[in-house]
Design a protein around this motif. Structure first.
Motif, PDB file in Angstrom:
ATOM      1  N   ARG A  12     -17.775   9.607   9.141  1.00 45.37           N
ATOM      2  CA  ARG A  12     -17.173   8.280   9.272  1.00 45.37           C
ATOM      3  C   ARG A  12     -15.653   8.418   9.295  1.00 45.37           C
ATOM      4  NH1 ARG A  12     -20.689   3.803   5.941  1.00 45.37           N
ATOM      5  NH2 ARG A  12     -22.757   4.531   6.551  1.00 45.37           N
ATOM      6  N   VAL A  13     -15.082   8.172  10.442  1.00 43.53           N
ATOM      7  CA  VAL A  13     -13.635   8.249  10.628  1.00 43.53           C
ATOM      8  C   VAL A  13     -13.139   6.835  10.905  1.00 43.53           C
ATOM      9  CG1 VAL A  13     -11.751   9.401  11.843  1.00 43.53           C
ATOM     10  CG2 VAL A  13     -13.985  10.529  11.658  1.00 43.53           C
ATOM     11  N   ASP A  14     -12.873   6.072   9.834  1.00 44.30           N
ATOM     12  CA  ASP A  14     -12.473   4.682  10.021  1.00 44.30           C
ATOM     13  C   ASP A  14     -11.071   4.397   9.486  1.00 44.30           C
ATOM     14  OD1 ASP A  14     -13.054   4.898   7.340  1.00 44.30           O
ATOM     15  OD2 ASP A  14     -14.774   3.525   7.372  1.00 44.30           O
ATOM     16  N   ASN A  15     -10.319   5.476   9.236  1.00 45.08           N
ATOM     17  CA  ASN A  15      -8.919   5.310   8.840  1.00 45.08           C
ATOM     18  C   ASN A  15      -8.196   6.619   9.131  1.00 45.08           C
ATOM     19  OD1 ASN A  15      -8.472   6.879   6.029  1.00 45.08           O
ATOM     20  ND2 ASN A  15     -10.566   6.076   6.105  1.00 45.08           N
ATOM     21  N   GLU A  16      -6.888   6.629   9.000  1.00 46.38           N
ATOM     22  CA  GLU A  16      -6.094   7.806   9.352  1.00 46.38           C
ATOM     23  C   GLU A  16      -5.787   8.704   8.156  1.00 46.38           C
ATOM     24  OE1 GLU A  16      -5.169   8.932  12.402  1.00 46.38           O
ATOM     25  OE2 GLU A  16      -6.546   7.361  13.058  1.00 46.38           O
ATOM     26  N   LEU A  17      -6.378   8.392   6.985  1.00 43.45           N
ATOM     27  CA  LEU A  17      -6.041   9.149   5.796  1.00 43.45           C
ATOM     28  C   LEU A  17      -7.122  10.144   5.401  1.00 43.45           C
ATOM     29  CD1 LEU A  17      -4.414   6.309   3.633  1.00 43.45           C
ATOM     30  CD2 LEU A  17      -3.348   7.857   5.291  1.00 43.45           C
ATOM     31  N   TYR A  18      -8.363   9.688   5.268  1.00 45.36           N
ATOM     32  CA  TYR A  18      -9.420  10.635   4.912  1.00 45.36           C
ATOM     33  C   TYR A  18     -10.733  10.273   5.573  1.00 45.36           C
ATOM     34  CZ  TYR A  18     -11.133   7.480   1.150  1.00 45.36           C
ATOM     35  OH  TYR A  18     -11.641   6.431   0.419  1.00 45.36           O
ATOM     36  N   VAL A  19     -11.625  11.256   5.624  1.00 46.85           N
ATOM     37  CA  VAL A  19     -12.893  11.151   6.358  1.00 46.85           C
ATOM     38  C   VAL A  19     -14.055  11.277   5.386  1.00 46.85           C
ATOM     39  CG1 VAL A  19     -14.348  12.238   8.120  1.00 46.85           C
ATOM     40  CG2 VAL A  19     -11.864  12.097   8.454  1.00 46.85           C
ATOM     41  N   ARG A  20     -15.109  10.505   5.634  1.00 41.40           N
ATOM     42  CA  ARG A  20     -16.327  10.593   4.830  1.00 41.40           C
ATOM     43  C   ARG A  20     -17.445  11.232   5.657  1.00 41.40           C
ATOM     44  NH1 ARG A  20     -17.568   4.607   3.326  1.00 41.40           N
ATOM     45  NH2 ARG A  20     -16.678   4.248   5.399  1.00 41.40           N
ATOM     46  N   ASP A  21     -17.901  12.381   5.207  1.00 38.26           N
ATOM     47  CA  ASP A  21     -18.983  13.088   5.900  1.00 38.26           C
ATOM     48  C   ASP A  21     -20.166  13.201   4.948  1.00 38.26           C
ATOM     49  OD1 ASP A  21     -20.639  14.670   7.375  1.00 38.26           O
ATOM     50  OD2 ASP A  21     -19.182  16.255   7.766  1.00 38.26           O
ATOM     51  N   TYR A  22     -21.051  12.219   4.994  1.00 39.09           N
ATOM     52  CA  TYR A  22     -22.154  12.149   4.041  1.00 39.09           C
ATOM     53  C   TYR A  22     -23.190  13.250   4.243  1.00 39.09           C
ATOM     54  CZ  TYR A  22     -20.405   7.615   2.470  1.00 39.09           C
ATOM     55  OH  TYR A  22     -19.635   6.615   1.941  1.00 39.09           O
ATOM     56  N   ASP A  23     -23.156  13.951   5.368  1.00 36.69           N
ATOM     57  CA  ASP A  23     -24.055  15.087   5.553  1.00 36.69           C
ATOM     58  C   ASP A  23     -23.735  16.220   4.579  1.00 36.69           C
ATOM     59  OD1 ASP A  23     -25.854  14.248   7.387  1.00 36.69           O
ATOM     60  OD2 ASP A  23     -25.156  15.480   9.048  1.00 36.69           O
ATOM     61  N   LYS A  24     -22.540  16.163   3.964  1.00 32.84           N
ATOM     62  CA  LYS A  24     -22.125  17.196   3.022  1.00 32.84           C
ATOM     63  C   LYS A  24     -22.192  16.722   1.574  1.00 32.84           C
ATOM     64  CE  LYS A  24     -19.027  19.398   6.361  1.00 32.84           C
ATOM     65  NZ  LYS A  24     -17.631  19.782   6.675  1.00 32.84           N
ATOM     66  N   CYS A  25     -22.688  15.532   1.341  1.00 34.43           N
ATOM     67  CA  CYS A  25     -22.691  14.946  -0.001  1.00 34.43           C
ATOM     68  C   CYS A  25     -23.895  15.425  -0.810  1.00 34.43           C
ATOM     69  CB  CYS A  25     -22.699  13.421   0.096  1.00 34.43           C
ATOM     70  SG  CYS A  25     -22.739  12.589  -1.509  1.00 34.43           S
ATOM     71  N   VAL A  26     -23.643  15.921  -2.026  1.00 33.01           N
ATOM     72  CA  VAL A  26     -24.717  16.388  -2.909  1.00 33.01           C
ATOM     73  C   VAL A  26     -24.979  15.402  -4.050  1.00 33.01           C
ATOM     74  CG1 VAL A  26     -24.359  18.831  -2.410  1.00 33.01           C
ATOM     75  CG2 VAL A  26     -23.087  17.754  -4.273  1.00 33.01           C
ATOM     76  N   LEU A  27     -24.440  14.186  -3.958  1.00 28.80           N
ATOM     77  CA  LEU A  27     -24.634  13.151  -4.972  1.00 28.80           C
ATOM     78  C   LEU A  27     -24.242  13.641  -6.366  1.00 28.80           C
ATOM     79  CD1 LEU A  27     -28.024  11.556  -3.841  1.00 28.80           C
ATOM     80  CD2 LEU A  27     -25.756  10.547  -3.659  1.00 28.80           C
ATOM     81  N   VAL A  37     -11.114  12.187  -3.045  1.00 28.81           N
ATOM     82  CA  VAL A  37     -11.005  13.388  -2.221  1.00 28.81           C
ATOM     83  C   VAL A  37     -10.657  14.591  -3.097  1.00 28.81           C
ATOM     84  CG1 VAL A  37      -9.857  14.429  -0.235  1.00 28.81           C
ATOM     85  CG2 VAL A  37     -10.228  11.956  -0.292  1.00 28.81           C
ATOM     86  N   GLU A  38      -9.787  14.352  -4.079  1.00 31.53           N
ATOM     87  CA  GLU A  38      -9.346  15.425  -4.982  1.00 31.53           C
ATOM     88  C   GLU A  38     -10.511  16.066  -5.718  1.00 31.53           C
ATOM     89  OE1 GLU A  38      -6.680  17.937  -6.821  1.00 31.53           O
ATOM     90  OE2 GLU A  38      -5.993  16.317  -5.519  1.00 31.53           O
ATOM     91  N   VAL A  39     -11.508  15.273  -6.123  1.00 29.48           N
ATOM     92  CA  VAL A  39     -12.577  15.812  -6.969  1.00 29.48           C
ATOM     93  C   VAL A  39     -13.823  16.195  -6.191  1.00 29.48           C
ATOM     94  CG1 VAL A  39     -11.771  14.502  -8.964  1.00 29.48           C
ATOM     95  CG2 VAL A  39     -13.531  13.501  -7.487  1.00 29.48           C
ATOM     96  N   CYS A  40     -13.900  15.863  -4.903  1.00 37.19           N
ATOM     97  CA  CYS A  40     -15.103  16.177  -4.123  1.00 37.19           C
ATOM     98  C   CYS A  40     -15.273  17.688  -3.990  1.00 37.19           C
ATOM     99  CB  CYS A  40     -15.017  15.546  -2.733  1.00 37.19           C
ATOM    100  SG  CYS A  40     -16.463  15.896  -1.695  1.00 37.19           S
ATOM    101  N   PRO A  41     -16.430  18.241  -4.398  1.00 38.36           N
ATOM    102  CA  PRO A  41     -16.603  19.701  -4.406  1.00 38.36           C
ATOM    103  C   PRO A  41     -17.141  20.289  -3.111  1.00 38.36           C
ATOM    104  CG  PRO A  41     -18.491  18.694  -5.460  1.00 38.36           C
ATOM    105  CD  PRO A  41     -17.573  17.562  -5.034  1.00 38.36           C
ATOM    106  N   THR A  42     -17.512  19.457  -2.141  1.00 39.21           N
ATOM    107  CA  THR A  42     -18.222  19.970  -0.970  1.00 39.21           C
ATOM    108  C   THR A  42     -17.532  19.711   0.358  1.00 39.21           C
ATOM    109  OG1 THR A  42     -19.515  17.930  -0.697  1.00 39.21           O
ATOM    110  CG2 THR A  42     -20.427  19.633  -2.145  1.00 39.21           C
TER     111      THR A  42
END
Length: 286
Positions: free
Chosen positions: A139-154, A203-208
């Motif tokens: 999900r690229v809906d802004n110019e600052l950071y991207v959300r890629d849920y395929d990499k999310c381990v909950l 973003v800082e704490v995301c491990p994946t």
């Protein structure tokens, strides 16, 4: 040089890790003791600025007298404990967890994941091509950071960082249940329509790498992201008088992302939108 203020002295307690005595301050976790003993116990959901969630279960160890395996990241160390990190039972559990994660999640940008899969001889392919994957475009809906849920381990670290543990914005939550559980903002809508203040502490704490700087995302897509060729320089943010420390990650003489030292007594790794993303003026040659 970062100067950390002295806290109240804590007494040391002693327990054993794989037969070796370890001394750690009271209140430390079993994982702290394992690391003090030089034991490489893997973990995904543990963070040094957040309370443990026990979500990934990769860090399990055996504790004498405990019927079940113990998550080292959250179990408090006790005097006289006997901890074993490399037993067949613990290694088997880690192997299964790594296989389940790698079969359903893209771990390609998770630090240490490839080495762990090799070390524990994990075979995620044995679950077959129909293993539950999200298969969703980033999900690229802004110019600052991207959300890629395929990499999310909950692991819920982004939820905690956005919630009561740090930012208190509460823009991020868990939606759905069971296999349908996922990280989302209100009504799973665009980030721009949510309560997000774009501090980037998630973003800082995301491990994946499920959350990443757009600059990093674009450079990875272009095949030019090179962490080994980057330099890191810590400085002080100039936007206000709080004194937040910034670590500038520079590649080819360009700032590619900004983090903050987790041991800094002012920020503890956290920043506002200006500190984390407002660096373009430094290299604007227009």
């Amino acid at each position: 040089m970062t100067v950390t203020p002295l806290g109240i002295p804590r007494r040391l307690l002693e327990f054993t890790v794989d037969g070796e005595p370890v001394r750690v301050p009271e209140g430390s976790t079993v994982l702290d003791g394992c690391r003090a003993a030089g034991k490489d116990v893997p973990t995904l959901c543990q963070g040094d600025t957040l309370r443990p969630r026990n979500a990934c279960r990769v860090c399990v160890v055996e504790v004498e007298g405990s019927r079940t395996l113990v998550p080292a990241c959250s179990r408090r160390a006790e005097p006289g404990m006997e901890v074993r990190t490399g037993t067949e039972r613990a290694r088997h559990s880690r192997r299964i967890v790594l296989e389940l994660l790698a079969s359903s999640v893209d771990l390609s940008t998770t630090p240490g994941a490839a080495e762990w899969l090799k070390e524990y001889e994990a075979k995620p392919d044995r679950f077959g091509p129909d293993a539950a994957r999200l298969n969703e475009e980033p999900r690229v809906d802004n110019e600052l950071y991207v959300r890629d849920y395929d990499k999310c381990v909950l692991c819920y670290k982004c939820v905690d960082a956005c919630g009561e543990q740090w930012q208190n914005t509460f823009a991020i939550a868990v939606a759905g249940r069971g296999f349908d559980a996922r990280i989302a903002v209100e009504h799973d809508g665009p980030l721009t329509d949510s309560a997000c203040v774009y501090c980037g502490n998630c973003v800082e704490v995301c491990p994946t790498g499920a959350l990443s700087f757009k600059s990093e995302f674009d450079m990875r897509a272009a095949g030019i992201w090179d962490e080994s060729g980057q330099t890191e320089t810590t400085t002080v943010c100039a936007y206000c008088g709080v004194g937040c420390n910034l670590t500038l990650h520079v590649q080819d003489n360009e700032i590619v992302k900004v983090t903050s030292p987790h041991d800094n007594p002012v920020t503890h790794g956290n920043l506002c939108i200006k500190g984390r993303f407002g660096y373009q003026h430094v290299q604007n040659r227009g």
